[in-house]
Design an enzyme around this catalytic site. Structure first.
Site, PDB file in Angstrom:
ATOM      1  N   TYR A 123      -7.697 -10.941  -8.974  1.00  0.00           N
ATOM      2  CA  TYR A 123      -8.762 -10.839  -9.974  1.00  0.00           C
ATOM      3  C   TYR A 123      -8.726 -11.960 -11.013  1.00  0.00           C
ATOM      4  O   TYR A 123      -9.306 -11.846 -12.079  1.00  0.00           O
ATOM      5  CB  TYR A 123      -8.699  -9.472 -10.676  1.00  0.00           C
ATOM      6  CG  TYR A 123      -9.081  -8.306  -9.775  1.00  0.00           C
ATOM      7  CD1 TYR A 123      -9.421  -8.499  -8.444  1.00  0.00           C
ATOM      8  CD2 TYR A 123      -9.112  -7.009 -10.266  1.00  0.00           C
ATOM      9  CE1 TYR A 123      -9.762  -7.438  -7.619  1.00  0.00           C
ATOM     10  CE2 TYR A 123      -9.450  -5.937  -9.453  1.00  0.00           C
ATOM     11  CZ  TYR A 123      -9.770  -6.164  -8.127  1.00  0.00           C
ATOM     12  OH  TYR A 123     -10.115  -5.105  -7.324  1.00  0.00           O
ATOM     13  N   LYS A 175       2.197  -5.835  -0.062  1.00  0.00           N
ATOM     14  CA  LYS A 175       1.792  -6.206   1.304  1.00  0.00           C
ATOM     15  C   LYS A 175       2.561  -7.468   1.679  1.00  0.00           C
ATOM     16  O   LYS A 175       1.999  -8.459   2.173  1.00  0.00           O
ATOM     17  CB  LYS A 175       0.270  -6.432   1.337  1.00  0.00           C
ATOM     18  CG  LYS A 175      -0.318  -6.628   2.716  1.00  0.00           C
ATOM     19  CD  LYS A 175      -0.463  -5.335   3.492  1.00  0.00           C
ATOM     20  CE  LYS A 175      -0.889  -5.617   4.928  1.00  0.00           C
ATOM     21  NZ  LYS A 175      -1.062  -4.379   5.724  1.00  0.00           N
ATOM     22  N   ASP A 209      -1.028  -0.117   2.805  1.00  0.00           N
ATOM     23  CA  ASP A 209      -1.854   0.736   3.671  1.00  0.00           C
ATOM     24  C   ASP A 209      -1.147   2.053   3.968  1.00  0.00           C
ATOM     25  O   ASP A 209      -1.768   3.122   3.956  1.00  0.00           O
ATOM     26  CB  ASP A 209      -2.280   0.004   4.957  1.00  0.00           C
ATOM     27  CG  ASP A 209      -1.224  -0.949   5.490  1.00  0.00           C
ATOM     28  OD1 ASP A 209      -0.130  -1.027   4.896  1.00  0.00           O
ATOM     29  OD2 ASP A 209      -1.486  -1.622   6.499  1.00  0.00           O
ATOM     30  N   ASP A 233      -6.141  -1.137  -8.353  1.00  0.00           N
ATOM     31  CA  ASP A 233      -7.527  -0.745  -8.581  1.00  0.00           C
ATOM     32  C   ASP A 233      -7.928   0.324  -7.557  1.00  0.00           C
ATOM     33  O   ASP A 233      -8.448   1.392  -7.894  1.00  0.00           O
ATOM     34  CB  ASP A 233      -8.417  -1.994  -8.450  1.00  0.00           C
ATOM     35  CG  ASP A 233      -9.843  -1.752  -8.901  1.00  0.00           C
ATOM     36  OD1 ASP A 233     -10.145  -0.631  -9.350  1.00  0.00           O
ATOM     37  OD2 ASP A 233     -10.649  -2.691  -8.808  1.00  0.00           O
TER      38      ASP A 233
HETATM   39 MG    MG Z   1     -11.691   0.242 -10.418  1.00  0.00          MG
END
Ligand code: MG
Ligand code: NAI
Length: 337
Positions: A123, A175, A209, A233
């Site tokens: 982000y 990950k 995952d 998120d």
């Molecule tokens: Mg969000």
């Protein structure tokens, strides 16, 4: 002792849930010297800008804010005030506790906290398209940026949070099998910090995952989860969905010099002004704020009162299947406090 704090009531249902929350804080007898400021749509109306300098100055001074939801126009208009606040004050930790409160849901024993890195990763804003031949968007590229310092401070925050709140285990979600550099750095740093807390806080790690799947299969196995921006998120929304959604989900944005507490939900324009909004998430955000300044007992009293009102007294707003108004709910919690 009274503590100075900034209050932003916010847009839409913000003023209603904020008033309800203040009445409960009053009943608790906790003293904040509120400096009321504006942000979002209401600030545009009052001051001609969604994020007035006075609001920033106030938060800089108090280092502590309770904030209602702020409306962000979709497609054009001013940029998100929430994102601007996060960047301005380097609020690097996004903390979202998720707990089953309402009985009869799918999961009755969820009690976990997601600590999400809030400033780095996918982000950072390096996200662009490239023209090839006649196609202006033939190729798109995003770049994730992680720093060792950024990894360190978020993981340390998660372990310190666990220690302060009597939690037993921190799960590092990553990950690193695929994203060997970025997620790899996060995992490597996290393992070093976990070693410092050995004997105090247990630790394990999971690939994202698998963690997403495990959250659905057996959420009770999780205590504190620490992860990077994008994964946090997604997992934090997934986790709040396990316990019945937005009306009960508080969050905090925390940095070295400031912390802003708020409900996870938005300004709910569809029900604004009707007196039916659920103020519980904002009340739970206020409880997190009390924790943050060390008023753990008051925070505990507020949480227990709120749970008793929902579970035993059966006073619930419409989103939780009840018929109580915002003020009915606030009065019931104030009474239990
Ligand atoms: Mg969000
Ligand atoms: P929203 O969270 O405002 O509403 C989604 C749905 O949940 C609506 O049906 C609403 O009525 C319901 N809801 C939300 N909070 C509730 C409560 N306390 N009690 C009962 N029902 C509740 O999300 P939406 O509609 O996507 O966004 C509306 C505005 O809020 C947008 O401008 C958005 O940018 C802003 N927003 C602001 C946030 C913040 O300030 N932290 C966070 C999320 C959205």
């Amino acid at each position: 002792m009274r503590r100075a704090a900034t209050l932003i009531a916010g847009d839409g249902i913000g003023p209603e849930i904020t008033e309800a929350t203040l009445s409960v804080l009053d009943a608790l007898g906790v003293g904040f010297d509120w400096d009321e400021q504006y942000g979002g749509m209401s600030a545009v109306e009052k001051a001609g800008t969604p994020l007035p300098k006075a609001t920033l100055d106030s938060i800089r001074q108090t280092g502590l804010a309770l904030k209602g939801p702020l409306t962000t126009p979709v497609g054009g208009g001013y940029r998100s005030v929430n994102v601007a606040l996060r960047q301005e004050f380097e609020l690097y930790a996004n903390v979202r506790p998720v707990k089953s409160i309402v009985p009869g849901g799918r999961y009755v024993d969820v009690d976990l906290v997601i600590v999400r890195e809030n400033t780095e990763g996918m982000y950072v804003g390096f996200d662009r398209t490239f023209k090839v031949g006649n196609d202006p968007k033939a190729l798109a590229q995003a770049t994730s940026v992680m720093t060792r310092d950024g990894c360190r401070r978020i993981v340390r925050y998660a372990f310190d949070y666990a220690r302060r709140h009597g939690r037993k285990k921190v799960t590092v979600v990553h990950k690193a099998n695929i994203l060997k550099a970025t997620s790899g750095l996060f995992l490597e740093t996290a393992r070093q910090i976990a070693a410092e807390y050995q004997g105090q806080i247990a630790s394990d790690d999971k690939i994202v995952d698998n963690a997403a799947m495990q959250l659905v299969i057996n959420p009770a196995q999780f205590d504190v989860i620490v992860t990077t921006n994008l994964f946090g998120d997604i997992l934090s929304d997934e986790a709040s969905g396990l316990v019945g959604g937005l009306g009960l989900a508080p969050g905090a944005n925390v940095g070295e010099h400031a912390a802003i507490f708020e409900a996870v939900h938005g300004s709910a324009p569809d029900i604004a002004g009707q007196g039916i909004a659920n103020p519980a998430a904002q009340m739970l955000a206020a409880a997190m704020m009390l924790d943050h300044i060390g008023q753990l007992q008051e925070a505990g009293r507020l949480r227990r009162a709120l749970e008793t009102v929902i579970v035993k007294d059966n006073v619930r707003t419409k989103d939780l299947g009840g018929s109580a108004s915002t003020t009915d709910f606030a009065r019931a919690v104030a009474r239990r406090v």
